[in-house]
Design an enzyme around this catalytic site. Structure first.
Site, PDB file in Angstrom:
ATOM      1  N   GLN A  67      -2.777   3.384   5.308  1.00  0.00           N
ATOM      2  CA  GLN A  67      -3.544   2.357   4.608  1.00  0.00           C
ATOM      3  C   GLN A  67      -3.242   0.979   5.188  1.00  0.00           C
ATOM      4  OE1 GLN A  67      -2.026   3.437   0.693  1.00  0.00           O
ATOM      5  NE2 GLN A  67      -4.071   4.090   0.087  1.00  0.00           N
ATOM      6  N   VAL A  88       0.871  -1.173   0.000  1.00  0.00           N
ATOM      7  CA  VAL A  88       0.000   0.000   0.000  1.00  0.00           C
ATOM      8  C   VAL A  88       0.906   1.220   0.000  1.00  0.00           C
ATOM      9  CG1 VAL A  88      -2.036  -1.037   1.075  1.00  0.00           C
ATOM     10  CG2 VAL A  88      -0.226  -0.101   2.517  1.00  0.00           C
ATOM     11  N   SER A  89       0.335   2.364  -0.335  1.00  0.00           N
ATOM     12  CA  SER A  89       1.156   3.562  -0.548  1.00  0.00           C
ATOM     13  C   SER A  89       1.550   4.316   0.710  1.00  0.00           C
ATOM     14  CB  SER A  89       0.427   4.520  -1.494  1.00  0.00           C
ATOM     15  OG  SER A  89       0.276   3.909  -2.747  1.00  0.00           O
ATOM     16  N   THR A  90       0.718   4.254   1.767  1.00  0.00           N
ATOM     17  CA  THR A  90       1.005   5.045   2.962  1.00  0.00           C
ATOM     18  C   THR A  90       0.849   4.212   4.226  1.00  0.00           C
ATOM     19  OG1 THR A  90      -1.257   5.795   3.345  1.00  0.00           O
ATOM     20  CG2 THR A  90       0.077   7.116   1.816  1.00  0.00           C
TER      21      THR A  90
END
Length: 192
Positions: free
Chosen positions: A13, A8-10
């Site tokens: 998340q 996931v990007s962050t």
């Protein structure tokens, strides 16, 4: 070995949805990370490449987990294929070990190439249009007198580069490029 990769990007998340899907198909090892897909250089992806061996299979929940840019995704899959590693993407039902999966991958590569070519075409059209309207493209030319003054101040030895830049208004990079060019010209003359 079946290696699952989830991303996931962050940090905010969660990986639960991906992990659930990967659990359902099973795997021997899990590599997960929370890092943006816009960067090709990622710790988790590096770990994946360091882990895989000839004959392994990488399983991902979605092809987008490998990256955000089509070209990055394609190059990652291609690098894995070159190492003798197959890729299975659950969401797209893509399996590079099958003829259909390989064909799908090749179609994605064709589309990515088309995307690249169209971008280049649009840029070139924009440049031609601007040029036709008389817009000067490229770096602006430097005032020759400013360059001459900057070189004279430099040669005097009485001014720092910072002072020369402040006095003449040319950039540090421009000053160093001109000094390098002058040095190269002098070396050419001396060697003749």
């Amino acid at each position: 070995m079946r290696i699952a990769y989830a991303r996931v990007s962050t940090d905010k998340q969660e990986l639960y949805r991906q992990l659930d899907a990967l659990e359902r198909v099973g795997y021997d090892k899990l590599i997960q990370e929370k890092f943006t897909g816009t960067q090709k250089k990622r710790t988790g992806l590096d770990s994946l490449f360091n882990t895989v061996r000839l004959g392994d299979t990488v399983i991902i929940e979605s092809i987008s987990r490998l990256g955000r840019k089509t070209l990055d995704i394609l190059s990652t899959v291609e690098e894995l294929k070159e190492q003798g590693v197959e890729v299975i993407s659950l969401k797209e039902n893509l399996d590079t070990s099958t003829p259909t999966g390989q064909a799908m991958f090749q179609m994605m590569a064709v589309i990515a190439q088309l995307e690249r070519d169209l971008t280049v075409q649009r840029v070139n059209e924009g440049l031609a249009s601007a040029k036709a309207r008389g817009v000067k493209l490229g770096r602006p030319t430097m005032d020759k007198q400013k360059v001459t003054d900057a070189l004279r101040l430099y040669d005097s030895g009485q001014y720092s580069v910072k002072d020369i830049i402040r006095i003449t208004g040319i950039s540090q990079g421009s000053l160093y490029r001109k000094l390098k060019k002058r040095e190269n010209n002098n070396n050419v003359r001396l060697s003749k």
